[in-house]
Design a protein around this motif. Structure first.
Motif, PDB file in Angstrom:
ATOM      1  N   TYR A   1      61.720 -11.412  29.869  1.00 55.87           N
ATOM      2  CA  TYR A   1      62.223 -11.995  28.583  1.00 55.87           C
ATOM      3  C   TYR A   1      61.076 -11.411  27.364  1.00 55.87           C
ATOM      4  O   TYR A   1      60.134 -11.491  27.801  1.00 55.87           O
ATOM      5  N   ASP A   2      61.722 -10.857  26.482  1.00 57.53           N
ATOM      6  CA  ASP A   2      60.847 -10.337  25.347  1.00 57.53           C
ATOM      7  C   ASP A   2      61.041 -11.185  24.158  1.00 57.53           C
ATOM      8  O   ASP A   2      62.296 -11.490  23.724  1.00 57.53           O
ATOM      9  N   HIS A   3      59.891 -11.997  23.809  1.00 60.73           N
ATOM     10  CA  HIS A   3      60.109 -12.845  22.545  1.00 60.73           C
ATOM     11  C   HIS A   3      60.553 -12.578  21.597  1.00 60.73           C
ATOM     12  O   HIS A   3      60.023 -11.399  20.903  1.00 60.73           O
ATOM     13  N   GLY A   4      61.802 -12.766  21.100  1.00 63.51           N
ATOM     14  CA  GLY A   4      62.302 -12.374  19.759  1.00 63.51           C
ATOM     15  C   GLY A   4      61.641 -12.922  18.585  1.00 63.51           C
ATOM     16  O   GLY A   4      60.953 -13.965  18.594  1.00 63.51           O
ATOM     17  N   ASN A   5      62.073 -12.389  17.431  1.00 58.50           N
ATOM     18  CA  ASN A   5      61.218 -12.850  16.154  1.00 58.50           C
ATOM     19  C   ASN A   5      62.224 -13.763  15.391  1.00 58.50           C
ATOM     20  O   ASN A   5      63.409 -13.702  15.611  1.00 58.50           O
TER      21      ASN A   5
ATOM     22  N   GLY B   1      67.014  -2.773  38.443  1.00 60.45           N
ATOM     23  CA  GLY B   1      67.805  -4.156  38.744  1.00 60.45           C
ATOM     24  C   GLY B   1      67.133  -5.416  38.066  1.00 60.45           C
ATOM     25  O   GLY B   1      67.559  -6.613  38.130  1.00 60.45           O
ATOM     26  N   ILE B   2      66.064  -5.059  37.065  1.00 58.77           N
ATOM     27  CA  ILE B   2      65.897  -6.310  36.122  1.00 58.77           C
ATOM     28  C   ILE B   2      66.625  -6.462  35.043  1.00 58.77           C
ATOM     29  O   ILE B   2      67.154  -5.220  34.526  1.00 58.77           O
ATOM     30  N   THR B   3      67.042  -7.713  34.732  1.00 56.17           N
ATOM     31  CA  THR B   3      67.725  -7.899  33.340  1.00 56.17           C
ATOM     32  C   THR B   3      66.775  -8.417  32.402  1.00 56.17           C
ATOM     33  O   THR B   3      65.886  -8.964  32.441  1.00 56.17           O
ATOM     34  N   TYR B   4      66.850  -7.352  31.242  1.00 53.20           N
ATOM     35  CA  TYR B   4      65.962  -7.760  30.152  1.00 53.20           C
ATOM     36  C   TYR B   4      66.584  -8.389  28.680  1.00 53.20           C
ATOM     37  O   TYR B   4      67.777  -7.973  28.612  1.00 53.20           O
ATOM     38  N   VAL B   5      66.071  -9.539  28.460  1.00 51.38           N
ATOM     39  CA  VAL B   5      66.996 -10.180  27.378  1.00 51.38           C
ATOM     40  C   VAL B   5      65.610 -10.696  26.377  1.00 51.38           C
ATOM     41  O   VAL B   5      64.238 -10.565  26.699  1.00 51.38           O
TER      42      VAL B   5
END
Length: 159
Positions: free
Chosen positions: A155-159, A3-7
Protein backbone atom coordinates in the motif's frame (compact mmCIF):
# COMPACT_ATOMS: atom_id res chain seq x y z
CA UNK A 1 7.72 -9.71 -12.24
CA UNK A 2 7.57 -9.49 -8.45
CA UNK A 3 4.06 -10.90 -8.02
CA UNK A 4 3.34 -8.09 -5.57
CA UNK A 5 0.11 -6.11 -6.04
CA UNK A 6 0.57 -2.37 -5.54
CA UNK A 7 -2.37 -0.20 -4.55
CA UNK A 8 -3.02 3.28 -3.20
CA UNK A 9 -4.56 3.23 0.24
CA UNK A 10 -4.18 2.31 3.88
CA UNK A 11 -2.51 -1.02 4.71
CA UNK A 12 -4.52 -1.18 7.94
CA UNK A 13 -7.71 -1.50 5.85
CA UNK A 14 -7.07 -4.43 3.48
CA UNK A 15 -10.08 -4.82 1.19
CA UNK A 16 -9.84 -8.49 0.24
CA UNK A 17 -11.75 -11.50 1.47
CA UNK A 18 -10.25 -14.13 3.72
CA UNK A 19 -7.63 -14.10 6.45
CA UNK A 20 -5.24 -11.15 6.29
CA UNK A 21 -1.92 -10.36 7.96
CA UNK A 22 -0.92 -6.70 8.16
CA UNK A 23 2.89 -6.81 8.35
CA UNK A 24 5.21 -4.02 9.39
CA UNK A 25 8.75 -3.49 10.67
CA UNK A 26 9.53 -2.54 14.27
CA UNK A 27 12.81 -1.55 15.89
CA UNK A 28 14.76 -3.60 18.43
CA UNK A 29 14.78 -0.85 21.07
CA UNK A 30 11.20 -1.04 22.31
CA UNK A 31 10.26 2.25 20.66
CA UNK A 32 6.77 2.57 19.20
CA UNK A 33 5.51 6.00 18.26
CA UNK A 34 6.50 7.13 14.76
CA UNK A 35 5.67 6.06 11.25
CA UNK A 36 3.29 3.28 10.26
CA UNK A 37 2.86 2.07 13.87
CA UNK A 38 0.78 5.19 14.52
CA UNK A 39 -1.75 4.04 11.89
CA UNK A 40 -1.72 0.56 13.45
CA UNK A 41 -2.31 1.97 16.95
CA UNK A 42 -5.12 4.25 15.74
CA UNK A 43 -6.94 1.19 14.43
CA UNK A 44 -6.08 -1.44 17.07
CA UNK A 45 -4.48 -1.13 20.54
CA UNK A 46 -3.35 -4.78 20.75
CA UNK A 47 -0.24 -4.75 18.50
CA UNK A 48 1.44 -1.94 20.47
CA UNK A 49 0.60 -3.55 23.82
CA UNK A 50 1.92 -6.91 22.59
CA UNK A 51 5.12 -5.32 21.22
CA UNK A 52 5.81 -3.46 24.46
CA UNK A 53 5.20 -6.60 26.57
CA UNK A 54 7.39 -8.65 24.20
CA UNK A 55 10.19 -6.06 24.56
CA UNK A 56 9.83 -5.90 28.37
CA UNK A 57 10.18 -9.69 28.58
CA UNK A 58 13.04 -9.86 26.07
CA UNK A 59 15.46 -11.49 28.54
CA UNK A 60 13.31 -14.62 28.44
CA UNK A 61 11.90 -14.62 24.90
CA UNK A 62 12.84 -14.36 21.22
CA UNK A 63 12.62 -10.53 20.95
CA UNK A 64 15.40 -9.40 18.61
CA UNK A 65 16.32 -8.81 15.00
CA UNK A 66 14.45 -11.16 12.66
CA UNK A 67 11.79 -12.14 15.20
CA UNK A 68 8.06 -12.00 14.40
CA UNK A 69 4.99 -11.94 16.63
CA UNK A 70 1.47 -12.17 15.29
CA UNK A 71 -1.33 -10.42 17.15
CA UNK A 72 -4.95 -11.15 16.31
CA UNK A 73 -6.90 -7.89 16.06
CA UNK A 74 -10.12 -8.97 14.32
CA UNK A 75 -11.73 -12.29 13.46
CA UNK A 76 -9.84 -12.56 10.16
CA UNK A 77 -7.08 -9.98 10.68
CA UNK A 78 -3.67 -10.38 12.32
CA UNK A 79 -0.85 -7.86 12.69
CA UNK A 80 2.73 -9.11 12.31
CA UNK A 81 5.23 -7.14 14.40
CA UNK A 82 8.54 -7.90 12.65
CA UNK A 83 11.83 -6.75 14.20
CA UNK A 84 13.76 -5.44 11.22
CA UNK A 85 15.57 -2.32 12.30
CA UNK A 86 18.34 -1.73 14.81
CA UNK A 87 17.69 1.42 16.77
CA UNK A 88 15.75 4.36 15.45
CA UNK A 89 18.30 6.82 14.07
CA UNK A 90 20.76 6.86 11.19
CA UNK A 91 24.26 6.97 12.66
CA UNK A 92 27.80 5.79 12.04
CA UNK A 93 26.57 2.31 11.17
CA UNK A 94 24.14 3.70 8.57
CA UNK A 95 20.35 3.57 8.50
CA UNK A 96 18.47 1.53 11.14
CA UNK A 97 17.14 -0.93 8.54
CA UNK A 98 18.61 -4.45 8.74
CA UNK A 99 17.89 -6.29 5.50
CA UNK A 100 19.03 -9.65 6.90
CA UNK A 101 16.57 -9.27 9.79
CA UNK A 102 13.75 -8.35 7.41
CA UNK A 103 14.61 -11.40 5.30
CA UNK A 104 14.54 -13.68 8.37
CA UNK A 105 11.28 -12.12 9.57
CA UNK A 106 9.66 -12.53 6.14
CA UNK A 107 10.66 -16.21 6.07
CA UNK A 108 9.00 -16.66 9.48
CA UNK A 109 5.99 -14.65 8.32
CA UNK A 110 5.60 -16.99 5.34
CA UNK A 111 5.13 -19.93 7.73
CA UNK A 112 2.43 -18.06 9.66
CA UNK A 113 0.69 -17.00 6.43
CA UNK A 114 0.66 -20.59 5.16
CA UNK A 115 -0.69 -21.89 8.50
CA UNK A 116 -3.49 -19.31 8.50
CA UNK A 117 -4.14 -19.41 4.74
CA UNK A 118 -3.62 -15.64 4.82
CA UNK A 119 -2.73 -12.92 2.36
CA UNK A 120 -0.15 -10.34 3.49
CA UNK A 121 -0.67 -6.56 3.44
CA UNK A 122 1.99 -3.95 4.17
CA UNK A 123 3.35 -0.50 3.51
CA UNK A 124 6.81 -0.37 1.88
CA UNK A 125 8.37 -1.99 4.94
CA UNK A 126 11.81 -0.85 6.02
CA UNK A 127 11.73 2.14 3.66
CA UNK A 128 10.28 4.88 5.84
CA UNK A 129 11.93 5.80 9.12
CA UNK A 130 14.15 2.69 8.92
CA UNK A 131 15.89 4.27 5.92
CA UNK A 132 15.91 1.27 3.60
CA UNK A 133 15.44 1.20 -0.15
CA UNK A 134 12.61 -0.62 -1.92
CA UNK A 135 15.03 -2.06 -4.49
CA UNK A 136 16.60 -4.05 -1.62
CA UNK A 137 13.35 -4.97 0.19
CA UNK A 138 11.14 -5.93 -2.76
CA UNK A 139 13.27 -8.95 -3.82
CA UNK A 140 13.12 -10.29 -0.23
CA UNK A 141 9.30 -10.14 -0.31
CA UNK A 142 9.31 -11.80 -3.73
CA UNK A 143 11.58 -14.63 -2.59
CA UNK A 144 10.05 -15.25 0.84
CA UNK A 145 6.35 -14.61 0.15
CA UNK A 146 5.06 -14.22 -3.40
CA UNK A 147 7.58 -16.77 -4.69
CA UNK A 148 6.05 -19.22 -2.20
CA UNK A 149 2.52 -18.54 -3.46
CA UNK A 150 1.54 -16.12 -0.70
CA UNK A 151 -0.42 -13.12 -2.05
CA UNK A 152 1.11 -9.77 -1.05
CA UNK A 153 -0.38 -6.30 -1.43
CA UNK A 154 1.80 -3.23 -0.85
CA UNK A 155 0.00 0.00 0.00
CA UNK A 156 1.22 3.43 -0.99
CA UNK A 157 -0.61 6.00 1.07
CA UNK A 158 -2.75 8.14 -1.22
CA UNK A 159 -3.23 11.86 -0.74
Amino acid sequence: MSGITYVRGDATVPSVKGVKIVAHVCNDMGGWGKGFVLAVSRRWPEPEAAYRAWHRGRAGNDFGLGAVRLVQVERHVWVANMIGQHGTRTGSKGAPVRYEAIDTALARLAGHARELGASVHMPRIGCGLAGGTWTRVEPLITERLTGQGIPVTVYDHGN
